[in-house]
Every structure is written in C-alpha cells, then in structure tokens.
Design a protein around this motif. Structure first.
Motif, PDB file in Angstrom:
ATOM      1  N   LEU A   2       0.830  -1.209   0.000  1.00  0.00           N
ATOM      2  CA  LEU A   2       0.000   0.000   0.000  1.00  0.00           C
ATOM      3  C   LEU A   2       0.858   1.250   0.000  1.00  0.00           C
ATOM      4  CD1 LEU A   2      -2.656   1.493   0.192  1.00  0.00           C
ATOM      5  CD2 LEU A   2      -2.653   1.093   2.674  1.00  0.00           C
ATOM      6  N   GLU A   3       1.956   1.256   0.763  1.00  0.00           N
ATOM      7  CA  GLU A   3       2.822   2.428   0.785  1.00  0.00           C
ATOM      8  C   GLU A   3       3.412   2.704  -0.598  1.00  0.00           C
ATOM      9  OE1 GLU A   3       6.870   4.186   2.948  1.00  0.00           O
ATOM     10  OE2 GLU A   3       6.031   2.253   3.578  1.00  0.00           O
ATOM     11  N   GLY A   4       3.830   1.646  -1.298  1.00  0.00           N
ATOM     12  CA  GLY A   4       4.342   1.824  -2.649  1.00  0.00           C
ATOM     13  C   GLY A   4       3.274   2.379  -3.574  1.00  0.00           C
ATOM     14  N   LEU A   5       2.053   1.852  -3.462  1.00  0.00           N
ATOM     15  CA  LEU A   5       0.963   2.340  -4.309  1.00  0.00           C
ATOM     16  C   LEU A   5       0.708   3.825  -4.068  1.00  0.00           C
ATOM     17  CD1 LEU A   5      -1.613  -0.607  -4.066  1.00  0.00           C
ATOM     18  CD2 LEU A   5      -0.257   0.044  -6.059  1.00  0.00           C
ATOM     19  N   GLU A   6       0.721   4.239  -2.799  1.00  0.00           N
ATOM     20  CA  GLU A   6       0.474   5.656  -2.493  1.00  0.00           C
ATOM     21  C   GLU A   6       1.551   6.556  -3.083  1.00  0.00           C
ATOM     22  OE1 GLU A   6      -1.985   5.812   1.637  1.00  0.00           O
ATOM     23  OE2 GLU A   6       0.123   5.263   1.826  1.00  0.00           O
ATOM     24  N   ARG A   7       2.717   6.000  -3.315  1.00  0.00           N
ATOM     25  CA  ARG A   7       3.794   6.764  -3.971  1.00  0.00           C
ATOM     26  C   ARG A   7       3.702   6.677  -5.493  1.00  0.00           C
ATOM     27  NH1 ARG A   7       8.724   7.638  -0.956  1.00  0.00           N
ATOM     28  NH2 ARG A   7       8.423   7.225   1.257  1.00  0.00           N
ATOM     29  N   GLY A   8       2.756   5.869  -6.008  1.00  0.00           N
ATOM     30  CA  GLY A   8       2.617   5.712  -7.459  1.00  0.00           C
ATOM     31  C   GLY A   8       3.505   4.643  -8.043  1.00  0.00           C
ATOM     32  N   ILE A   9       4.003   3.718  -7.182  1.00  0.00           N
ATOM     33  CA  ILE A   9       4.946   2.690  -7.623  1.00  0.00           C
ATOM     34  C   ILE A   9       4.409   1.329  -7.209  1.00  0.00           C
ATOM     35  CG2 ILE A   9       7.352   1.914  -7.528  1.00  0.00           C
ATOM     36  CD1 ILE A   9       7.988   4.722  -6.328  1.00  0.00           C
ATOM     37  N   ALA A  10       4.544   0.315  -8.093  1.00  0.00           N
ATOM     38  CA  ALA A  10       4.040  -1.018  -7.757  1.00  0.00           C
ATOM     39  C   ALA A  10       4.791  -2.079  -8.542  1.00  0.00           C
ATOM     40  CB  ALA A  10       2.540  -1.120  -8.058  1.00  0.00           C
ATOM     41  N   ALA A  11       4.694  -3.314  -8.043  1.00  0.00           N
ATOM     42  CA  ALA A  11       5.173  -4.489  -8.778  1.00  0.00           C
ATOM     43  C   ALA A  11       3.974  -5.212  -9.367  1.00  0.00           C
ATOM     44  CB  ALA A  11       5.952  -5.418  -7.850  1.00  0.00           C
ATOM     45  N   HIS A  12       4.224  -6.057 -10.370  1.00  0.00           N
ATOM     46  CA  HIS A  12       3.156  -6.854 -10.982  1.00  0.00           C
ATOM     47  C   HIS A  12       3.777  -8.150 -11.476  1.00  0.00           C
ATOM     48  CE1 HIS A  12       0.113  -8.256 -13.811  1.00  0.00           C
ATOM     49  NE2 HIS A  12      -0.733  -7.374 -13.316  1.00  0.00           N
ATOM     50  N   HIS A  13       3.440  -9.268 -10.823  1.00  0.00           N
ATOM     51  CA  HIS A  13       3.975 -10.560 -11.251  1.00  0.00           C
ATOM     52  C   HIS A  13       3.091 -11.672 -10.716  1.00  0.00           C
ATOM     53  CE1 HIS A  13       5.525 -11.155  -7.167  1.00  0.00           C
ATOM     54  NE2 HIS A  13       6.083  -9.960  -7.234  1.00  0.00           N
ATOM     55  N   ALA A  14       3.341 -12.883 -11.181  1.00  0.00           N
ATOM     56  CA  ALA A  14       2.480 -14.026 -10.855  1.00  0.00           C
ATOM     57  C   ALA A  14       2.581 -14.455  -9.406  1.00  0.00           C
ATOM     58  CB  ALA A  14       2.817 -15.210 -11.773  1.00  0.00           C
ATOM     59  N   GLY A  15       3.616 -14.008  -8.683  1.00  0.00           N
ATOM     60  CA  GLY A  15       3.731 -14.365  -7.283  1.00  0.00           C
ATOM     61  C   GLY A  15       2.860 -13.530  -6.368  1.00  0.00           C
ATOM     62  N   MET A  16       2.190 -12.510  -6.906  1.00  0.00           N
ATOM     63  CA  MET A  16       1.317 -11.655  -6.103  1.00  0.00           C
ATOM     64  C   MET A  16      -0.084 -12.254  -6.014  1.00  0.00           C
ATOM     65  SD  MET A  16       2.448  -7.990  -7.734  1.00  0.00           S
ATOM     66  CE  MET A  16       1.168  -7.064  -6.880  1.00  0.00           C
ATOM     67  N   LEU A  17      -0.780 -11.894  -4.962  1.00  0.00           N
ATOM     68  CA  LEU A  17      -2.171 -12.284  -4.832  1.00  0.00           C
ATOM     69  C   LEU A  17      -2.964 -11.710  -6.015  1.00  0.00           C
ATOM     70  CD1 LEU A  17      -3.763 -13.796  -2.561  1.00  0.00           C
ATOM     71  CD2 LEU A  17      -4.553 -11.538  -1.831  1.00  0.00           C
ATOM     72  N   PRO A  18      -3.853 -12.480  -6.628  1.00  0.00           N
ATOM     73  CA  PRO A  18      -4.603 -11.965  -7.779  1.00  0.00           C
ATOM     74  C   PRO A  18      -5.284 -10.626  -7.515  1.00  0.00           C
ATOM     75  CG  PRO A  18      -4.958 -14.325  -7.564  1.00  0.00           C
ATOM     76  CD  PRO A  18      -4.150 -13.906  -6.369  1.00  0.00           C
ATOM     77  N   THR A  19      -5.848 -10.452  -6.316  1.00  0.00           N
ATOM     78  CA  THR A  19      -6.501  -9.185  -5.989  1.00  0.00           C
ATOM     79  C   THR A  19      -5.506  -8.033  -6.048  1.00  0.00           C
ATOM     80  OG1 THR A  19      -8.045 -10.330  -4.528  1.00  0.00           O
ATOM     81  CG2 THR A  19      -7.842  -7.952  -4.238  1.00  0.00           C
ATOM     82  N   PHE A  20      -4.307  -8.243  -5.523  1.00  0.00           N
ATOM     83  CA  PHE A  20      -3.289  -7.196  -5.549  1.00  0.00           C
ATOM     84  C   PHE A  20      -2.943  -6.822  -6.986  1.00  0.00           C
ATOM     85  CE2 PHE A  20      -1.129  -7.760  -1.120  1.00  0.00           C
ATOM     86  CZ  PHE A  20      -2.370  -7.685  -0.520  1.00  0.00           C
ATOM     87  N   LYS A  21      -2.794  -7.829  -7.844  1.00  0.00           N
ATOM     88  CA  LYS A  21      -2.477  -7.546  -9.252  1.00  0.00           C
ATOM     89  C   LYS A  21      -3.595  -6.746  -9.912  1.00  0.00           C
ATOM     90  CE  LYS A  21      -1.623 -11.732 -10.741  1.00  0.00           C
ATOM     91  NZ  LYS A  21      -1.285 -12.767 -11.728  1.00  0.00           N
ATOM     92  N   GLU A  22      -4.836  -7.123  -9.636  1.00  0.00           N
ATOM     93  CA  GLU A  22      -5.969  -6.416 -10.253  1.00  0.00           C
ATOM     94  C   GLU A  22      -6.021  -4.960  -9.799  1.00  0.00           C
ATOM     95  OE1 GLU A  22      -9.378  -8.691  -9.273  1.00  0.00           O
ATOM     96  OE2 GLU A  22      -8.737 -10.453 -10.398  1.00  0.00           O
ATOM     97  N   VAL A  23      -5.732  -4.726  -8.520  1.00  0.00           N
ATOM     98  CA  VAL A  23      -5.713  -3.349  -8.013  1.00  0.00           C
ATOM     99  C   VAL A  23      -4.654  -2.537  -8.744  1.00  0.00           C
ATOM    100  CG1 VAL A  23      -5.114  -1.936  -6.003  1.00  0.00           C
ATOM    101  CG2 VAL A  23      -6.669  -3.879  -5.744  1.00  0.00           C
ATOM    102  N   VAL A  24      -3.468  -3.112  -8.922  1.00  0.00           N
ATOM    103  CA  VAL A  24      -2.400  -2.423  -9.646  1.00  0.00           C
ATOM    104  C   VAL A  24      -2.852  -2.091 -11.065  1.00  0.00           C
ATOM    105  CG1 VAL A  24      -0.063  -2.667 -10.594  1.00  0.00           C
ATOM    106  CG2 VAL A  24      -0.554  -3.445  -8.265  1.00  0.00           C
ATOM    107  N   GLU A  25      -3.513  -3.049 -11.738  1.00  0.00           N
ATOM    108  CA  GLU A  25      -3.968  -2.830 -13.111  1.00  0.00           C
ATOM    109  C   GLU A  25      -4.961  -1.683 -13.194  1.00  0.00           C
ATOM    110  OE1 GLU A  25      -5.470  -6.679 -14.041  1.00  0.00           O
ATOM    111  OE2 GLU A  25      -3.507  -7.628 -13.845  1.00  0.00           O
TER     112      GLU A  25
END
Length: 915
Positions: A346-369
C-alpha cells in the motif's frame, strides 16, 4: 464524456445499420482495418485480425458481442488467462449490464447462461467435449490472443476449439502481428469456411527506441532526416558504448563498477532503478512499465525506489489510492494482510509505484492494473506475464535486460518477445508517441538491440499434439477413424503438409530426371541398370575392405608402439623424422590418439612422434642404455647420446626391409568380392562396346536415386504425423483397456472427464483405488503431485511430505507414472512428466486448516503462487469428484474442495471497480 452504458442505451433507441450503430458506442473513429473486419463479420464470414498490441483489434471482438445481442444469439469471448477474462468481463458488464454478461473461469461462475459469456479457452474446450447445453444458440466465438496456440504447454487447446466448434458458429480470431498470418488464415478457411484475413502492421502510436546509459538517454537510431532511409544505429550511442571498454575495469566485480577516466565522469554505467524512475519523470515519459524478468527483483525495485524517496503522486492522488485499495481488500481476512505484505504494498501504491507478477495475490495484481489504467500508479515493475493481453497501456516501456529465464535456461529475448513487450508503449488517444527504453548493461551491443527493434514479426508455429484425454473424448464422440480425420485437419498437420509440398516437388523433378538417365543408359545386350548395380556393389565392397585394412594396420601400429621401451633403437619409416632414433619416452599415456613416443634422432634432435610417422608397425632394432642423468634440454648431452646412437645403430645395409602388406591381398581373399566380380564379368553388358558411356549415365542415375530416396524419407516422416501420433496414443489406451475398438470403456469415460497434464496417471489412480481411503487433507496432498510443477530445476531436493496414507498415496502415484512411462516407451510416445511432490506439504497443511501465515512460512511459497496452485488442485478435485461417480471418493473430493476454498483462496475477484 458519456459512459459506455449511456452510449449503449442510445444505441438501443435504434440508429442505422448494425455497424453504424455499433460505432456510436465509441468516442473515436474506427481505423480502416477495424471497419474491414467488422463488415466481414456483418456479412457472415469468419475473421482473422493480426495487428500490433494496442492497435484496437478487440473492437472487432466486441462487434461480435454486439451482433450476438442484436440478433438474439450467443457470443463466447475466450481468453488465455483468467486475469484477462476477469478484465474483459468487467468491461462488457459496464457496457451491457450484469444481466447480459457472464463469466466462466474455473475460479468464478457468474451468470453462465447469459447471452454473452467470457471464459478461458480451456472452459470452452471442456464444454465442447461434454456436449454442454450452454452451447445451444451459440453464434459467435471470439478467440482473443489466438497466437497463444504456439504455447508448447497449452496451445493445443486453441486448435481443439477451432476444429470442434459447430459449423454455424462465426469465429473471430484476434492475434498479435505474425509473419505467417496468411498461412494461418488459409488453415482457418479450410476448417471454418470462408475467413477474412485482416492484417494491420501500422502501430496507432509511433514507437521511438532509446538506450539509457548512465543518467542519459540516447536514441537507438540515427535521425537521417529521410523517412524512407534505412535505419542506422545512432553513432553517438555506438561511440559511448565502444569507449566504455577503454575504461572498464577488468576485475568483473559487477555491472555498475567501471573505471572513471581522468575527466571524472564515468563513460558508461547501468543506471539504478531509482535513477530510471527519476529520468522517466523528468523526461515526461510516465506512466511506464519496467520489465524485469524476476519476481524478487520486481519487489526489490519498488523498495529501492521507496528508500530513494521517489514519490510520483500528489497528496490527493495518494488519498484516492488508499480509499480504493481499502475498498477492494475489505473482504480479505485481516489476519492475512501482514503475511501478504499488504502495508508495504500500500505504501508503494500511495507513492505511485508497484510491482506486478504471478507471485502476487490476484486481488493485488488487479488493483495495480486498475490504478495504473486510471493514471494513479505511474511506474510498474513487472515480469513478462504482464505483456499477455492485460490492458495496461503505458507511455513508455523499459527493458532492464535482454536476457530472461524461460523455465529451463537463461535465453536472449526474441524479436517476437521484444515486440510484444514494447508494444505496450503509447496509449491510443492519449499519447502522440510511445517510447521503448533498453538499459545499458556491460556487453550490450546497440546493433543487436536495433535488430530486435527492427524485426516486427515472427511466425506462428503450432504446438498441437493429441493427448490421452483428447483421444478418448474424440473416439467417444465420433469414432476412431473420424477422429483421425479431424486431427489431420489441425494447424500442425497443415503446416507440416505445406513444408512437404516443396520436398514433393523435388522428388517429382528427380523422378523425371531418373527416367531420362534410364533411357540414356539403355544397352542392347541386357539390363544395364542391373549391371551398374553390380559394379556399385563391387566398389562399395572394395571401399569397405580398404577401410577394414586401414583399421587393422592402425591397430598393428598402435600395438607395436605400445611395446616400445626407453632405450629401444627404432627405424622411423616415414615423415620428416624418418631414419634411426632412440626412444626416450614411449608416450603410452598420450590418450585417444594412440602412443606418441619421444625420440632422439641421429642429428641430435628431440622429437615427439605420432601415428602419422608410422604407416607400418615398428620393432626395436636393438637397445642402448640411456644415462640416468640425461637431460633432453642440454645440447651437449643430446650430441653425446646421438653419437652413441650412431655407433649402436646397424649399418644401412643391415637394416631389415620394411614389412609392407601386399597390395590388394584382402580383396583377393574376400569371397563376396570375388563372387561380385565373377557376376560382373558374366553379365551380357560387360561385353558392350559402349559400356563406359552407359556407366557414366548409370553413376548419375544411382547417385540421384540415393538422393531421391532420402527426400522421400523426409516426406514420409512429415506426412500424417498427427494421425500417427494419435494412433500410438490409441494403442496405449487399447493396451490399458480405456478404448475398445470405436468406443470407450468405463475407465475411458472416467478419463474423458480429467483435464490435466497427467490425465492418464489420474485415471489409473482412480481405477486402482489409490485415493479411496484418504481424508480430504491427504487427497489434497496427493492431487498436488499431479497439478503442481516446480518453476525451476532449483526447486528439486527432498520435499517435505505428510506421513501415513498421504505418503503412501504419493508413492503409488510415482509408481503408476513409472509403469506408464515404460509403456509409453514401448509405443514411442512421451506425454507424462514425473509427478512433482514439491507442493504436497503446503496443500496438506492448508486443507488441514492451518493459517496462511504459517503455511507460507513453512513452505516458502509466494502468496500468489500458493493461491494459484491451490486453485489448480481445487479444479482437479472437482474433476475427480465428477469422474469418480457416486461413492465415498466423490464425497471426499468435494470435502477437499471445501477444505481448500477458504481465506484468500475463497476470495473471488473479477477485477471490477464495484467489488
């Protein structure tokens, strides 16, 4: 700007023709290729659209949805991955409403009887084999990312669907730009009827290529000022990279450690991830996707940017991000948030930065998208899985390296992969231009990067081959002979047949030439071809005997050299060292080339000899004592020993004659050769005055005949390859009593319901009762061996296994696999990998009720991987319950499903903003 739902409502009021009304749903004008494809669809033809990423080819698929709703039919929209299905479901629901759109992915079943259903391609394949009632009224099928049929593991599913869809269904195939779109379209026309091939090579947003060296960004190509001029590598970039080697350290301590020239500025270094973020922001190149081919490196990149103080959002944007994230994750168990890394994420997202890969929870990936699409997240560090279909266009794409792990080895990025990755750069209707950036690394060749960037297309190659499940389903539905015919209509066989065409043409030309040669060697005394065949056999036999003679002679020489000892005086029969010499070292340990004796010659030279110097066996003429203190490097000692050698050596007239084998003796002693020579002399054509003229034509004939036979063997090997594979698969199934003639047995019916890579192992386990007495956690552990597959060979090593019945069942699965592998070898097929026990403990503990934190801590799996594999086991448990029939195992399998579907696994998300 009106919403999709409002535009659809206006369309329903009635406006013009179908295509005209459909165009009103969009706030941009259609490109010519989109119009062409939609018109073909409106006229009742199938369509293949091959276009670059981001060009808008999905508009054609959405027109098929529109047509189905307009005509009262059904449309299935298929995708290769669940995440893309979820995303498309959300888009179509937003436009047409939840009553009109359904979703079937295995994880989610929502409104499956709706007129428009989004699904993964495997779901549609299973429906076709099961004869599902949901297929009634189906008029359109959209196959998004159809080029995925080249995937070696799952690609066959696409061909199965294309072949088995009812003829009445119009097929819309959406593909990335491939160089053989016409070939693929021709195949579609053979199996689906008339198909319009629409190829668009122009990107809607031009792409500019760069290389970032240190803190500076250089254009990859030189600006020639002429659009029609051939592209050339930017000479300034080439000079910078070339000069780097002049100052680079040679101690290989890392890519960023380079020697600084006297001026104080480093010529070239790899920028840090924080420096990349700063440069992209300063140049106005955000939002951007940075492709890093490592999950851990993606997570590390986010932390590195955070530690460097990078912040790409305003306070109001950060607040909006937090509110959205909290609404989307409200249903996640609070106890699991910490182990999922929620707060750092969440802290990374608030800064406008994120990761996206298959090791993440599907919900987390969808939020990033979603946040990236909204422009709130500006920088995403991603693995290449993001390049597959997910709608995340960016202004810029950065490739950290041009080497990636492909599951087996580190391999260079291919032109097709480079095109797919950089294709995300440039948002249609937003950006005037897109930017592809490659980071400089030691050893980077700008010319190679230019080659990748200039190669826009790659060929589509079928990966189709029949599986056990496919075979029983086909035989069950249409019988063995018809199934064979259907498989021969696959794209794989189509490509093999086209490859054969050129070979067949060569064979035909050769056969015509052979006929001409046959006429030229006609002899009035008899069959000259028969005579020429005898002559050829004589020559082959002579060559064979000559080779055997040389081998025998070499063996004699090696044996004679092996008997030499220091002090032996020998006669070197050939070579520059021919003459008398004394052996200093017999060289018996020289290796595979035979002994290599070191000798002193009469002219006091020390030489090391080889088999080349001994065409004949050698024998010691006499012996002499070598001084114990002899040093071959001492010139005086060499002269003294050579003088002694001359005194000891026999006089030239006393030297024994060299023993030479009488030429031709092996041939004269060979009865086979004598018989052939006698047959040649007795043949009528032997007395022909024009015998040698005929012989020249016959030599050409026999040489061309051998070449033609080789070509024909290649033709035979490629013809009916898929049907021959199917026959071998059926032979295995016959042997195991899954098939009986043109029908399936009870065991075959069970196999037809199991869709997993190890389908036959699962079917045998069912038949042998391997799972009959297991508890749900034990069954989950056992099924994991069939569903799970380690990502890398590094995952090997003794896995932790549950004790008792679960361990016995896992051992039984490995034994079953071993028996089946032996059977496959007998029938020359290879489909079954070894069961992987690496996830058994994780599945057992989760099904036993252990918390997510403890399971991940014990097993070391990433949350996204864990959830994905548990869902795979869930899917297989459902299949086992269906295949097992009424009884205790079905009850256990369904209890296993319930035990596994809890916590983060049970949380189903479809990527909608509404969730």
């Amino acid at each position: 700007m009106s919403s999709p739902a409002e535009r659809y409502a206006r369309f329903q009021d009635g406006n013009g023709t179908s295509l005209q009304a459909f165009r009103q749903l969009y706030d941009f004008d259609f490109d010519p290729f989109q119009v062409t494809a939609c018109r073909a669809l409106e006229e009742g033809r199938g369509v293949l659209v091959a276009a670059p990423t981001g060009s808008g080819k999905t508009v054609v698929g959405e027109f098929a949805v529109h047509r189905a709703l307009e005509t009262g039919g059904k449309c299935f929209y298929t995708t290769p991955i669940k995440a893309l299905s979820n995303q498309k479901f959300a888009e179509l629901t937003q436009r047409y409403g939840s009553e009109q759109v359904g979703l079937l992915t295995g994880d989610n079943t929502i409104n499956g009887e709706a007129p428009v259903v989004v699904m993964t391609t495997e779901v549609l394949r299973n429906m076709l084999y099961a004869g599902s009632s949901t297929l009634r009224g189906l008029s359109y099928v959209v196959m998004d990312e159809v080029h995925y049929l080249a995937d070696p593991f799952r690609g066959a599913t696409w061909e199965e669907v294309i072949i088995h869809l009812p003829e009445s269904v119009q097929l819309v195939s959406l593909s990335a730009t491939v160089s053989n779109a016409e070939e693929f379209g021709e195949w579609l026309a053979t199996v689906r009827g008339h198909t319009e091939i629409v190829v668009e090579e122009r990107r809607p947003v031009p792409l500019f290529q760069h290389v970032m060296v240190g803190r500076r960004m250089y254009d990859l190509f030189a600006d020639t000022g002429r659009p029609d001029a051939p592209t050339k590598v930017n000479p300034e970039l080439a000079r910078i990279v070339r000069d780097h080697w002049r100052f680079a350290k040679r101690d290989d301590r890392g890519p960023r450690r380079t020697r600084q020239p006297r001026g104080g500025n480093r010529i070239a270094f790899t920028p840090s991830r924080a420096q990349v973020a700063e440069k992209l922001e300063a140049e106005g190149l955000l939002p951007a996707i940075v492709f890093i081919f490592s999950r851990q490196a993606c997570d590390a990149a986010v932390l590195q940017c955070m530690y460097a103080g990078i912040r790409l959002t305003r306070p109001d944007q950060a607040a909006e991000i937090r509110a959205y994230v909290e609404s989307r994750t409200a249903d996640l168990p609070a106890d699991d948030l910490a182990v999922l890394g929620y707060y750092e994420w969440l802290e990374g997202l608030e800064r406008g930065i994120a990761a996206h890969h298959a090791g993440m929870l599907p919900t987390f990936k969808e939020v990033v998208e979603v946040l990236f699409a909204r422009g709130l997240v500006k920088l995403v560090f991603a693995t290449e899985t993001l390049a597959l279909g997910i709608n995340m266009p960016a202004r810029s794409v950065v490739l950290e390296k041009l080497v990636k792990w492909n599951g087996q080895t580190h391999a260079d990025v291919t032109p097709g992969e480079y095109t797919q990755l950089t294709g995300r750069a440039g948002r249609r209707g937003i950006d005037v231009e897109g930017h592809g950036v490659v980071l400089w690394q030691p050893g980077l060749d700008p010319g190679s990067v230019a080659g990748l960037a200039s190669t826009r297309t790659y060929p589509l190659r079928s990966s189709f081959r029949p599986s056990y499940n496919m075979a029983v389903n086909l035989v069950r539905q249409v019988g063995r002979e018809r199934a064979r015919e259907l498989l021969e209509s696959s794209f794989a066989q189509f490509q093999a047949d086209r490859a054969v065409v050129g070979l067949v043409r060569q064979v035909r030309r050769s056969e015509e030439a052979l006929e001409g040669y046959r006429e030229a060697m006609q002899c009035h005394l008899g069959d000259f071809l028969e005579y020429a065949t005898i002559r050829r056999k004589i020559k082959e036999r002579e060559n064979q005997l000559s080779r055997r003679n040389r081998a025998d002679r070499r063996a004699e020489v090696v044996d004679s050299l092996g008997r030499l000892r220091p002090g032996d005086v020998i006669q070197v029969p050939a070579g520059r060292q021919a003459g008398i010499a004394v052996v200093l070292d017999p060289g018996h340990a020289a290796g595979g080339d035979g002994p290599r004796p070191t000798v002193l010659t009469e002219d006091h030279r020390v030489r090391r000899l080889s088999l080349v110097d001994f065409p004949l066996p050698v024998e010691a003429l006499t012996r002499m004592r070598l001084p114990r203190s002899f040093n071959p490097r001492n010139a005086q000692q060499r002269r003294d020993l050579a003088s002694t050698l001359r005194q000891k050596a026999p006089a030239p007239e006393q030297l024994p004659p060299m023993r030479r084998r009488r030429a031709g003796s092996p041939a004269e002693e060979d009865q086979t050769l004598q018989d052939l020579r006698a047959a040649m002399r007795a043949h009528p054509c032997h007395g022909c005055d024009e015998r040698e003229d005929h012989a020249r034509w016959s030599e050409r004939y026999l040489r061309l005949e051998r070449e033609t036979e080789g070509l024909q063997r290649r033709v035979d090997a490629r013809s009916n390859t898929i049907a021959r594979q199917f026959d071998r698969v059926c032979e295995v199934l016959d042997e195991l009593a899954y098939l009986k003639g043109d029908r399936t047995t009870e065991a075959g019916d069970r196999l037809s319901r199991i869709y997993t890579e190890l389908d036959l192992v699962a079917a045998e386990a069912l038949r042998q009762g391997t799972w009959d007495k297991l508890t749900p956690p034990e069954l989950a552990a056992s099924l994991s061996a069939l569903a799970y597959e380690s990502r890398t060979p590094d995952d090997v090593g003794p896995p932790k296994l549950p004790d008792g019945a679960a361990k016995e069942a896992l051992g039984s699965l490995v034994r079953i696999w071993g028996d089946l592998e032996a059977l496959e070898r007998d029938f020359h097929v290879d489909f079954l990998r070894e069961p992987d026990l690496g996830f058994a403990w994780a599945a057992y503990r989760w099904a036993s009720g252990m918390s997510l934190a403890n399971v991940l801590d014990e097993t070391g799996f990433a949350a996204g991987d864990f959830v994905r594999w548990i869902k795979q086991i869930l899917d297989l448990a459902d299949q086992v319950a269906d295949a097992a029939g009424a009884g205790p195992l079905r009850t256990t399998a369904r209890a296993t499903v319930e035990a596994l579907r809890r916590g983060v696994v049970a949380y189903a998300s479809v990527g909608s903003d509404a969730t």
